[in-house]
Design a protein around this motif. Structure first.
Motif, PDB file in Angstrom:
ATOM      1  N   THR A 251       0.830  -1.208   0.000  1.00 58.52           N
ATOM      2  CA  THR A 251       0.000   0.000   0.000  1.00 58.52           C
ATOM      3  C   THR A 251       0.860   1.251   0.000  1.00 58.52           C
ATOM      4  OG1 THR A 251      -1.734  -1.193   1.207  1.00 58.52           O
ATOM      5  CG2 THR A 251      -1.846   1.209   1.204  1.00 58.52           C
ATOM      6  N   ILE A 311     -11.714 -12.103   3.369  1.00 56.44           N
ATOM      7  CA  ILE A 311     -11.333 -10.954   2.544  1.00 56.44           C
ATOM      8  C   ILE A 311     -11.316 -11.322   1.059  1.00 56.44           C
ATOM      9  CG2 ILE A 311      -9.988  -9.797   4.350  1.00 56.44           C
ATOM     10  CD1 ILE A 311      -7.490 -10.991   3.194  1.00 56.44           C
ATOM     11  N   VAL A 314     -13.136  -8.593  -1.124  1.00 55.84           N
ATOM     12  CA  VAL A 314     -12.326  -7.387  -1.333  1.00 55.84           C
ATOM     13  C   VAL A 314     -11.188  -7.692  -2.292  1.00 55.84           C
ATOM     14  CG1 VAL A 314     -10.994  -5.570  -0.197  1.00 55.84           C
ATOM     15  CG2 VAL A 314     -12.895  -6.649   1.007  1.00 55.84           C
ATOM     16  N   THR A 318     -10.055  -5.992  -5.948  1.00 56.30           N
ATOM     17  CA  THR A 318      -8.690  -5.512  -6.196  1.00 56.30           C
ATOM     18  C   THR A 318      -8.127  -6.126  -7.469  1.00 56.30           C
ATOM     19  OG1 THR A 318      -8.358  -5.409  -3.790  1.00 56.30           O
ATOM     20  CG2 THR A 318      -6.400  -5.247  -5.177  1.00 56.30           C
ATOM     21  N   SER A 359      -7.118   1.759  -2.087  1.00 57.98           N
ATOM     22  CA  SER A 359      -8.230   1.796  -1.131  1.00 57.98           C
ATOM     23  C   SER A 359      -8.685   0.392  -0.762  1.00 57.98           C
ATOM     24  CB  SER A 359      -9.396   2.609  -1.705  1.00 57.98           C
ATOM     25  OG  SER A 359      -9.953   1.969  -2.841  1.00 57.98           O
ATOM     26  N   ASN A 360      -8.658  -0.529  -1.715  1.00 58.47           N
ATOM     27  CA  ASN A 360      -9.036  -1.915  -1.404  1.00 58.47           C
ATOM     28  C   ASN A 360      -7.982  -2.610  -0.563  1.00 58.47           C
ATOM     29  OD1 ASN A 360     -11.662  -2.894  -2.815  1.00 58.47           O
ATOM     30  ND2 ASN A 360     -10.668  -1.603  -4.343  1.00 58.47           N
ATOM     31  N   GLU A 363      -8.578  -1.500   2.878  1.00 57.75           N
ATOM     32  CA  GLU A 363      -9.726  -2.207   3.456  1.00 57.75           C
ATOM     33  C   GLU A 363      -9.332  -3.607   3.914  1.00 57.75           C
ATOM     34  OE1 GLU A 363     -14.322  -3.494   2.282  1.00 57.75           O
ATOM     35  OE2 GLU A 363     -13.148  -2.199   0.940  1.00 57.75           O
ATOM     36  N   ASP A 366      -7.478  -3.288   7.141  1.00 56.88           N
ATOM     37  CA  ASP A 366      -8.378  -3.005   8.261  1.00 56.88           C
ATOM     38  C   ASP A 366      -9.091  -4.270   8.721  1.00 56.88           C
ATOM     39  OD1 ASP A 366      -7.664  -0.360   8.107  1.00 56.88           O
ATOM     40  OD2 ASP A 366      -9.440   0.253   6.960  1.00 56.88           O
ATOM     41  N   ILE A 367      -9.490  -5.116   7.785  1.00 59.91           N
ATOM     42  CA  ILE A 367     -10.152  -6.381   8.167  1.00 59.91           C
ATOM     43  C   ILE A 367      -9.177  -7.275   8.940  1.00 59.91           C
ATOM     44  CG2 ILE A 367     -11.173  -8.509   7.273  1.00 59.91           C
ATOM     45  CD1 ILE A 367     -12.225  -6.847   4.903  1.00 59.91           C
TER      46      ILE A 367
END
Length: 370
Positions: A251, A311, A314, A318, A359-360, A363, A366-367
């Protein structure tokens, strides 16, 4: 009544013709002068100059061919791998009947293949002498010519470097307390080598390993590490916190590239005339091209974590966004105003895809961090 108008345009076109002729004469004058000087010299002088010119023609021919020819380029290259989903983790025994073998790492496999693509299947352009020499001393990146493949290769190389660092620091050892694997350490050191090194240098000892040589050493070291995993003697720590840290580094890497695109967009809006837009675009493209395969491999190596933390959805988004970004292959890269309909901003479009991928990834982090 039309005679004055016709005479005006006739004089204007004559003036333009004389101006173009004068400009061509100025540009050709050095070559004409050298040709006259050369024609009055003896063969003892003319022959070495002729050989030098012949070498330059051959050298530039090879350079142009290498810089313009993209061998085995395939944005769908991850589909060629038989990634394992829900099987054994890297370094763990596979199903019975496999002769006591363990599972190798898909991340290591894809990384080594990306090195092979850069330096074996293609000529490594950044370290070629005529690439380093530029166009009459001007770096190729400041021209609209012959820098796209080099930028693409450097983008891939950036991903390989990041991955080898993470393999040494986290993935290739258990909880950071076990000994660093020597093969991974060798791969990281080899990939940290200068990106534009040729085998001759102007500083002592005047002979050095070239960049492709060092990257081939990294390729051998990565394959040796995967052989350790396959023989059940290597370690690969497929924990969720390691996956979180790996995604965090990716990231950050992508975010840095997004900022580079933003800076170029703010620095210029010259459309097709922006000579730095193409290498910025293709460097980013190379990064996404490499991360497309690396993230597919990551899903395989961490398949248990992907399923346990749910995940997959998500990740699918991606993957779709990465593949959509690789559909962008414009013939000429434009960095125009974002509202322009004549000269669009390809950098803005690429930056949009980069931010969606980022952004993915955020995410997913965060998960995993919950």
């Amino acid at each position: 009544m039309l005679d004055p108008v016709i005479e005006f345009f006739a004089r204007a076109f004559n003036a333009i013709g004389r101006g173009i002729g004068w400009l061509i004469a100025v540009l050709l004058w050095p070559f004409v002068a050298v040709g006259r000087w050369y024609s009055h010299r003896g063969w003892m002088i003319r022959l070495p100059i002729l050989l030098l010119l012949l070498l330059l023609v051959i050298g530039y021919g090879h350079f142009i061919w290498s810089a313009a020819r993209w061998t085995n380029y395939d944005p769908d290259y991850p589909d060629r791998y038989a990634f394992v989903s829900g099987g054994a983790n890297p370094g763990e025994p596979v199903a019975e009947g496999e002769g006591g073998k363990c599972q190798p790492s898909a991340i290591v496999h894809v990384t080594s293949d990306l090195i092979d693509y850069n330096v074996n299947q293609n000529t490594w352009v950044p370290s070629m002498p005529l690439s380093k020499a530029g166009l009459f001393g001007l770096d190729w990146k400041y021209t609209p010519f012959l820098d796209n493949k080099a930028a693409f290769q450097l983008g891939i190389n950036q991903v390989i470097r990041r991955t080898t660092v993470e393999l040494v620091d986290r993935l290739g050892r258990v909880r950071g307390t076990s000994q660093i694997n020597q093969n991974l350490q060798d791969a990281r050191q080899a990939m940290a080598y200068d990106e534009d090194a040729w085998w001759l240098t102007f500083t002592p000892p005047f002979v050095q390993p070239s960049t492709p040589e060092r990257q081939r050493e990294a390729l051998k070291a990565l394959n040796a590490f995967n052989a350790e995993l396959e023989n059940c003697t290597g370690e690969f720590d497929a924990r969720s916190d390691n996956l979180l840290q790996f995604l965090d580094r990716i990231t950050g890497d992508i975010g840095s590239t997004s900022d580079i695109l933003r800076q170029q967009m703010e620095a210029s809006n010259m459309g097709w005339l922006d000579v730095r837009a193409d290498d910025r675009f293709w460097f980013t493209y190379g990064q996404l091209y490499a991360y497309y395969g690396i993230l597919r491999a990551t899903q395989s190596d961490f398949s248990d974590v992907y399923k346990d933390r749910r995940i997959d959805l998500v990740w699918s988004r991606t993957e779709e966004q990465l593949r959509a970004a690789l559909n962008m292959t414009p013939f000429i890269i434009s960095n125009g105003n974002e509202s322009s309909w004549i000269m669009p901003s390809h950098l803005a479009t690429m930056g949009f895809y980069v931010l969606r991928v980022r952004s993915n990834l955020v995410e997913m982090r965060d998960i995993l961090d919950r």
